[in-house]
Design an enzyme around this catalytic site. Sequence first.
Site, PDB file in Angstrom:
ATOM      1  N   LYS A  25      13.682  41.104  25.357  1.00 46.11           N
ATOM      2  CA  LYS A  25      14.948  40.360  25.200  1.00 46.11           C
ATOM      3  C   LYS A  25      15.123  39.905  23.755  1.00 46.11           C
ATOM      4  O   LYS A  25      14.206  39.936  22.925  1.00 46.11           O
ATOM      5  CB  LYS A  25      14.977  39.154  26.139  1.00 46.11           C
ATOM      6  N   ASP A  76      10.177  32.550  30.035  1.00 51.47           N
ATOM      7  CA  ASP A  76      11.008  33.743  29.917  1.00 51.47           C
ATOM      8  C   ASP A  76      10.901  34.683  31.108  1.00 51.47           C
ATOM      9  O   ASP A  76      11.667  35.644  31.214  1.00 51.47           O
ATOM     10  CB  ASP A  76      10.641  34.526  28.645  1.00 51.47           C
TER      11      ASP A  76
END
Length: 309
Positions: free
Chosen positions: A18, A145
């Site tokens: 990401k 995350d």
Amino acid sequence: MTGLRALPTPVTARAHGKINLHLGVDDAGADGYHELVTVFEALGTPETVTLTPAETDSVEVVGKYAAAGIPLDERNLALAAVVAFRERTGWNGRVAITIDKNVPVAGGMGGGSADAAAALVAVAALADFEDRAVLAEIAAGLGADVPFALLGGIALGRGRGDHLSRVLSRGTHHWVLATSTGELSTASVYARVDELRQAGHGADAARLAEPQGVLTALAAGDVEKLAAHVHNDMTEAAVSLMPDIARVMEEGRRAGAHAVLLSGSGPTVGFLAQNAKHALELAVLLEASRGVREVVRTTGPAPGAHIVE
């Protein structure tokens, strides 16, 4: 034919690294953690995790970013995910885990979190377990995350980044990622953020405000407007610890990147391009930059953790 044992059937899942299109970081709380407001985008940099039923747990790391120093015990997030799944559900299987790494290690791109998310989806398939809400709860206990790696796409994150809501987005984003010759630990960058703020540097209380400019640009599919609003509160701290990051960022600006953005806590830097042709031009210009290990072209948004048939 009798007398032959069937070979164990492996299950393979994939999740993605990401970049944070926006990362607002509050001061550390009494527990030492920082409240965040962030906009995640999953990128086309995959981590592929295969689980094969076995008599004991094991971890093997292969692929482009297989590196010495990646833990192969329960410190490895893929194995930690399997252990957490067993503890939560009572499933008692053991697995041999193979991780095909395509996200740069220690680059702020969430590769370990993607490993955990992919492992969760794979072990759930092995166990014939279908409650995605429980998987999300397990993910939240593994790292800030991991829930986003499970979800994928583009999402607004609050709290430690694990309270997620999907974000409306149009179009495809073309990114060029410059990985660094050095490494930064997330903990050291957060500590440096605190030090700089105590010395009078850093953003004001608006750092946890809604990133409306980013959200509006995403909904409109406006790359230039998105470029004008991307932001990362950790940039100054990361640059102070690794000055080469600033040089790489400046090279990208001179090369014509629409936006230059530290990925998470760094040291990987993302450069937003107008289209695939522009991304190729940026990549060529950045490859010779000082402090850059390699340049990766990719796109976003990418999907969340899923089984690979």
